[in-house]
Design an enzyme around this catalytic site. Sequence first.
Site, PDB file in Angstrom:
ATOM      1  N   ARG A  36       0.859  -1.152  -0.274  1.00 38.12           N
ATOM      2  CA  ARG A  36      -0.390  -0.005   0.340  1.00 38.12           C
ATOM      3  C   ARG A  36       0.531   1.457   0.310  1.00 38.12           C
ATOM      4  O   ARG A  36       1.678   1.383  -0.151  1.00 38.12           O
ATOM      5  CB  ARG A  36      -0.774  -0.417   1.236  1.00 38.12           C
ATOM      6  CG  ARG A  36      -0.071  -0.349   2.732  1.00 38.12           C
ATOM      7  CD  ARG A  36      -0.866   0.177   3.330  1.00 38.12           C
ATOM      8  NE  ARG A  36      -2.371  -1.189   3.719  1.00 38.12           N
ATOM      9  CZ  ARG A  36      -2.375  -1.365   4.573  1.00 38.12           C
ATOM     10  NH1 ARG A  36      -2.582  -0.565   6.302  1.00 38.12           N
ATOM     11  NH2 ARG A  36      -2.814  -2.505   4.722  1.00 38.12           N
ATOM     12  N   ILE A  73       3.129   4.589  -0.617  1.00 40.91           N
ATOM     13  CA  ILE A  73       3.924   4.588  -1.238  1.00 40.91           C
ATOM     14  C   ILE A  73       5.188   3.786  -1.198  1.00 40.91           C
ATOM     15  O   ILE A  73       5.467   3.723  -2.669  1.00 40.91           O
ATOM     16  CB  ILE A  73       5.180   5.703  -0.849  1.00 40.91           C
ATOM     17  CG1 ILE A  73       5.331   6.766   0.519  1.00 40.91           C
ATOM     18  CG2 ILE A  73       6.408   5.586  -1.107  1.00 40.91           C
ATOM     19  CD1 ILE A  73       5.594   8.216   0.791  1.00 40.91           C
ATOM     20  N   SER A  89      11.416  10.614   5.778  1.00 40.43           N
ATOM     21  CA  SER A  89      10.469  11.649   5.924  1.00 40.43           C
ATOM     22  C   SER A  89      10.661  13.357   5.790  1.00 40.43           C
ATOM     23  O   SER A  89      11.521  13.583   7.051  1.00 40.43           O
ATOM     24  CB  SER A  89       9.412  11.196   7.230  1.00 40.43           C
ATOM     25  OG  SER A  89       8.270  12.162   7.107  1.00 40.43           O
ATOM     26  N   SER A 126       9.281  14.835   7.929  1.00 40.47           N
ATOM     27  CA  SER A 126       9.796  14.543   9.974  1.00 40.47           C
ATOM     28  C   SER A 126      11.373  14.128  10.350  1.00 40.47           C
ATOM     29  O   SER A 126      11.675  14.125  11.713  1.00 40.47           O
ATOM     30  CB  SER A 126       8.692  13.414  10.357  1.00 40.47           C
ATOM     31  OG  SER A 126       7.320  13.995  10.001  1.00 40.47           O
ATOM     32  N   GLN A 134       4.346  12.809  17.417  1.00 40.26           N
ATOM     33  CA  GLN A 134       5.452  11.754  16.381  1.00 40.26           C
ATOM     34  C   GLN A 134       6.535  11.841  17.047  1.00 40.26           C
ATOM     35  O   GLN A 134       7.757  11.818  16.010  1.00 40.26           O
ATOM     36  CB  GLN A 134       5.218  12.667  15.111  1.00 40.26           C
ATOM     37  CG  GLN A 134       3.902  12.649  14.451  1.00 40.26           C
ATOM     38  CD  GLN A 134       3.918  12.942  12.891  1.00 40.26           C
ATOM     39  OE1 GLN A 134       4.717  14.613  13.037  1.00 40.26           O
ATOM     40  NE2 GLN A 134       4.295  12.278  11.537  1.00 40.26           N
ATOM     41  N   TYR A 150       7.930   8.953  16.458  1.00 39.83           N
ATOM     42  CA  TYR A 150       8.012   8.523  15.419  1.00 39.83           C
ATOM     43  C   TYR A 150       9.028   9.367  14.030  1.00 39.83           C
ATOM     44  O   TYR A 150       9.773   8.776  13.931  1.00 39.83           O
ATOM     45  CB  TYR A 150       6.981   8.957  14.185  1.00 39.83           C
ATOM     46  CG  TYR A 150       7.145   8.722  12.290  1.00 39.83           C
ATOM     47  CD1 TYR A 150       6.928   7.936  11.779  1.00 39.83           C
ATOM     48  CD2 TYR A 150       6.868  10.095  12.188  1.00 39.83           C
ATOM     49  CE1 TYR A 150       6.450   8.421  10.428  1.00 39.83           C
ATOM     50  CE2 TYR A 150       6.590   9.568  10.403  1.00 39.83           C
ATOM     51  CZ  TYR A 150       6.722   9.155  10.162  1.00 39.83           C
ATOM     52  OH  TYR A 150       7.018   8.962   8.535  1.00 39.83           O
ATOM     53  N   LYS A 189      12.455   8.490  11.745  1.00 41.06           N
ATOM     54  CA  LYS A 189      13.244   9.510  10.242  1.00 41.06           C
ATOM     55  C   LYS A 189      14.295   9.569  10.056  1.00 41.06           C
ATOM     56  O   LYS A 189      14.636   9.471   8.805  1.00 41.06           O
ATOM     57  CB  LYS A 189      11.840   9.822  10.369  1.00 41.06           C
ATOM     58  CG  LYS A 189      10.932   9.321   9.903  1.00 41.06           C
ATOM     59  CD  LYS A 189      10.890   7.870   8.736  1.00 41.06           C
ATOM     60  CE  LYS A 189       9.795   7.340   8.191  1.00 41.06           C
ATOM     61  NZ  LYS A 189       9.810   6.579   7.044  1.00 41.06           N
ATOM     62  N   ILE A 247       2.428  13.157   2.543  1.00 40.24           N
ATOM     63  CA  ILE A 247       1.567  12.486   1.449  1.00 40.24           C
ATOM     64  C   ILE A 247      -0.060  11.144   2.041  1.00 40.24           C
ATOM     65  O   ILE A 247       0.320  10.993   2.946  1.00 40.24           O
ATOM     66  CB  ILE A 247       2.245  10.544   1.169  1.00 40.24           C
ATOM     67  CG1 ILE A 247       3.833  11.195   1.046  1.00 40.24           C
ATOM     68  CG2 ILE A 247       1.827  10.463   0.071  1.00 40.24           C
ATOM     69  CD1 ILE A 247       3.985  12.897  -0.111  1.00 40.24           C
TER      70      ILE A 247
END
Length: 260
Positions: free
Chosen positions: A16, A18, A150, A152, A160, A163, A167, A196
């Site tokens: 799914r 990217i 990212s 990010s 985040q 997260y 990244k 995205i």
Amino acid sequence: MSLASNKIVVITGASRGIGRGCALEFARQSAHGLVLHYYGDAVTKEEVQTLETEIKGFSNTQVTSVPGDIADPLTSKKIVDAAVAAFGRIDVLVSNAGICPFAEFLTMPLETWEITRKVNLDGSFYIVQAVANQMKTQVPQGGSIIGISSISALVGGELQCHYTPTKAGILSLMQSCAVALGKYGIRANAILPGTIATDINKEDLADTDKRESMIKRTALGRLGTPSDIAGPVVFLASDLARYVTGASLLVDGGLFVNLQ
């Protein structure tokens, strides 16, 4: 000649988002073989089956799929073994598999931090190391590794805190791997997507006000799509980028530069 002609491409998290967009673009660019990694539950299995069918509908690219949790180092071994068994070599790796369970920092369960790190950063390390060892030993030697980092990696996010470090770690991993692997003809680069529209942020972007705010902040006036990332990925994988390594390419529609 198409950008991916005769290339064997491994993509993690390909069912799914990217990863799927990249698989479709490599097929359009006449990749010889695709090795599609997916998590392996019923949903991702069905997704990768539909992806295989879609690719067969417009391309002669050969496809093999490999299930497994990327956080388990054995999965990376399985992916490389499957690629070599099917195609004899690996020319390109797109290390894409990742998760982002949005969470408040002060109340975040330790398990959320751990699983995000294991999937995003540990998983990237495992597959990059495994593929790089194959690229070193194959004849001819070398290849292209692309880590999906990212925006990010460069900026923060309230929900985040677990997260964004992963990244940033992927960006750093690509920079150091470029130095470590250049002598083997292996290039390593990072793609930094902006916002995205994929399943990873579907719930977050369901907030209409937040979605419109992100669109307004983006210089091109729209959210990105997986195909917007796939083109730059194929470029970095191609011989057009043969002198590009250790680079980071921000693909964000102008989000980062739009301070005001």
